[in-house]
Scaffold this active site. Structure first.
Site, mmCIF file in Angstrom:
data_model
loop_
_atom_site.group_PDB
_atom_site.id
_atom_site.type_symbol
_atom_site.label_atom_id
_atom_site.label_comp_id
_atom_site.label_asym_id
_atom_site.label_seq_id
_atom_site.Cartn_x
_atom_site.Cartn_y
_atom_site.Cartn_z
ATOM 1 N N ARG A 151 39.272 88.187 59.847
ATOM 2 C CA ARG A 151 37.935 88.210 59.144
ATOM 3 C C ARG A 151 37.698 86.594 58.825
ATOM 4 O O ARG A 151 38.342 85.915 58.466
ATOM 5 C CB ARG A 151 37.712 89.157 58.078
ATOM 6 C CG ARG A 151 38.039 90.633 58.691
ATOM 7 C CD ARG A 151 37.824 91.559 57.456
ATOM 8 N NE ARG A 151 37.881 92.833 57.474
ATOM 9 C CZ ARG A 151 39.253 93.516 57.809
ATOM 10 N NH1 ARG A 151 40.529 92.788 57.367
ATOM 11 N NH2 ARG A 151 39.332 94.870 57.965
ATOM 12 N N LYS A 170 40.826 93.448 53.274
ATOM 13 C CA LYS A 170 40.183 94.086 52.503
ATOM 14 C C LYS A 170 40.925 94.891 51.364
ATOM 15 O O LYS A 170 42.140 95.297 51.713
ATOM 16 C CB LYS A 170 39.182 95.303 53.312
ATOM 17 C CG LYS A 170 38.235 94.646 54.001
ATOM 18 C CD LYS A 170 37.277 95.500 54.678
ATOM 19 C CE LYS A 170 36.123 94.915 55.553
ATOM 20 N NZ LYS A 170 35.176 96.063 55.989
ATOM 21 N N HIS A 195 32.757 87.173 63.561
ATOM 22 C CA HIS A 195 32.957 88.440 63.691
ATOM 23 C C HIS A 195 33.184 88.914 65.095
ATOM 24 O O HIS A 195 33.829 89.510 65.728
ATOM 25 C CB HIS A 195 32.201 89.306 63.129
ATOM 26 C CG HIS A 195 32.714 90.595 62.322
ATOM 27 N ND1 HIS A 195 34.136 90.296 61.426
ATOM 28 C CD2 HIS A 195 32.753 91.902 62.373
ATOM 29 C CE1 HIS A 195 34.378 91.668 60.894
ATOM 30 N NE2 HIS A 195 33.559 92.516 61.500
ATOM 31 N N ARG A 244 36.458 87.909 66.226
ATOM 32 C CA ARG A 244 37.491 89.177 66.007
ATOM 33 C C ARG A 244 37.355 90.233 66.771
ATOM 34 O O ARG A 244 38.444 90.863 67.629
ATOM 35 C CB ARG A 244 37.064 89.534 64.497
ATOM 36 C CG ARG A 244 37.781 90.822 64.000
ATOM 37 C CD ARG A 244 37.380 91.124 62.612
ATOM 38 N NE ARG A 244 37.764 92.479 62.008
ATOM 39 C CZ ARG A 244 39.206 92.794 61.714
ATOM 40 N NH1 ARG A 244 39.941 91.713 61.592
ATOM 41 N NH2 ARG A 244 39.315 93.871 61.106
ATOM 42 N N HIS A 284 43.155 97.329 60.017
ATOM 43 C CA HIS A 284 42.334 98.624 59.979
ATOM 44 C C HIS A 284 43.046 99.663 59.248
ATOM 45 O O HIS A 284 44.152 100.065 59.486
ATOM 46 C CB HIS A 284 41.657 99.327 61.345
ATOM 47 C CG HIS A 284 40.627 98.382 61.786
ATOM 48 N ND1 HIS A 284 40.322 98.711 63.410
ATOM 49 C CD2 HIS A 284 39.849 97.222 61.459
ATOM 50 C CE1 HIS A 284 39.465 97.692 63.618
ATOM 51 N NE2 HIS A 284 39.140 97.090 62.620
ATOM 52 N N TYR A 341 37.366 100.052 70.325
ATOM 53 C CA TYR A 341 37.326 99.202 71.446
ATOM 54 C C TYR A 341 37.716 99.760 72.903
ATOM 55 O O TYR A 341 37.795 99.079 73.807
ATOM 56 C CB TYR A 341 38.478 98.148 70.821
ATOM 57 C CG TYR A 341 38.065 97.136 69.639
ATOM 58 C CD1 TYR A 341 36.910 96.162 69.754
ATOM 59 C CD2 TYR A 341 38.567 97.587 68.445
ATOM 60 C CE1 TYR A 341 36.820 95.454 68.848
ATOM 61 C CE2 TYR A 341 38.013 96.819 67.464
ATOM 62 C CZ TYR A 341 37.089 95.796 67.688
ATOM 63 O OH TYR A 341 36.768 95.130 66.518
#
Length: 348
Positions: free
Chosen positions: A156, A180, A255, A258, A281, A290
């Protein structure tokens, strides 16, 4: 009075998000922004956050719809409200959760955009040519390293700008990333990215740090350990990196790179669990998006190799009373751009 009470409550919630939940400042600000929007709506109805009702929440969602807010954004705001009122309920500040039995807006899911492999290759080749020029500036070495890192590791943009030199383990071919919620993960890097980072650390970054010291006659006020520096020796911002990618390819963003990283890995046979760990994730269901992006390539491979995927001209049978069957009739070649809500979670 209403405004004062709401502000005090939001300040308490911000502390909870930062201290107990461990969320990053940008994430906290996004949540608080949605809550401020709801608080402003309540104030027009002479209400406060602590006394909101189900009618208030339903009216807020209708207010958003009336003002053209798309269903995805409205669903995100409702999710934010649910977290907020769950906190108030657990803290025994309220007795009833006003978000209970409120149906989430039906949102058609937009698949993340990614570049084709030749497009990424062309972008990185241009950056490499600029960096390998005999008179290449330190900034060219830095820019190439950033682009390679974004694509190679699927990072990110905030993870790139917060990267420190101590996070790199180039001899081991990896980098430690803080994602995150301040969760750390190890991201492996390929040869091209490692080469770009090594060159930048050896020839580019020291020059950027020296420029700052020479201009001011003192060490840079920036963070000396930060990996990527500006010409003034300061840490780069997310907006600056976004601008860099736009200059490299007007249709791309950090992004996008990414998503391209993840999409191309899946297309080349990577399993979802590995891609989940690479991207950081929390839930593998987020990574499953994906598989939909790789569907276009799967269809192309099927058409090329399956003996009955297309109707060959030599096998066409003509009927006197009917039209000739055309090759590939009835096949849809376009990749879907959206999926219904039950197709999966929100993209990363």
């Amino acid at each position: 009075m209403d405004s004062t009470a709401n502000l005090a409550l939001l300040k308490d919630y911000q502390s909870y998000l930062r201290v107990e939940k461990g969320l990053r400042p940008l994430t906290c600000e996004a949540y608080l922004g949605d809550l401020r929007t709801f608080a402003e709506y309540l104030e027009t109805r002479h209400g406060v956050l602590m006394q909101a009702t189900q009618q208030d929440v339903a009216g807020f969602l209708e207010h958003l719809r009336h003002h053209g807010i798309d269903s995805r954004s409205a669903a995100r705001k409702l999710s934010c409200l649910r977290g907020f009122y769950k906190w108030l309920l657990l803290d025994r500040r309220i007795r009833h959760d006003p978000t209970v039995n409120i149906e989430s807006p039906k949102a058609w899911r937009v698949l993340p955009k990614s570049l084709a492999e030749p497009e990424v290759a062309e972008m990185l080749e241009r950056a490499a040519m600029a960096a390998n020029h005999p008179q290449a500036r330190a900034t060219a070495l830095r820019d190439r390293a950033i682009l390679e890192l974004l694509y190679a590791g699927g990072l990110r943009v905030s993870e790139v700008t917060s990267l420190n030199t101590s996070d790199l383990a180039l001899d081991a071919g990896r980098v430690q990333v803080r994602g995150k919620g301040d969760k750390e993960r190890i991201v492996p890097l390929g040869r091209a990215a490692l080469e770009a980072l090594e060159t930048y650390l050896a020839e580019g970054r020291p020059h950027l740090a020296r420029i700052s010291s020479a201009r001011k006659g003192q060490p840079s006020r920036g963070e000396p350990s930060r990996m990527f520096l500006s010409l003034r020796g300061m840490p780069l911002t997310r907006q600056w990196v976004w601008h860099l990618v736009k200059l490299a390819d007007s249709s791309a963003s950090p992004h996008t790179l990414r998503h391209s990283c993840a999409t191309h890995m899946v297309e080349h046979g990577a399993d979802l669990r590995s891609v989940q760990l690479l991207l950081g994730h929390a839930d593998i269901s987020t990574t499953q998006v994906y598989t939909h992006l790789a569907l276009g390539r799967l269809k192309a491979v099927h058409r090329q190799h399956h003996p009955r995927a297309t109707t060959r001209a030599s096998n066409v049978v003509e009927f006197p009373a009917g039209p000739r069957l055309s090759e590939g009739a009835g096949e849809g070649d376009s990749q879907p751009t959206s999926l219904p809500p039950d197709a999966g979670p929100e993209s990363a």
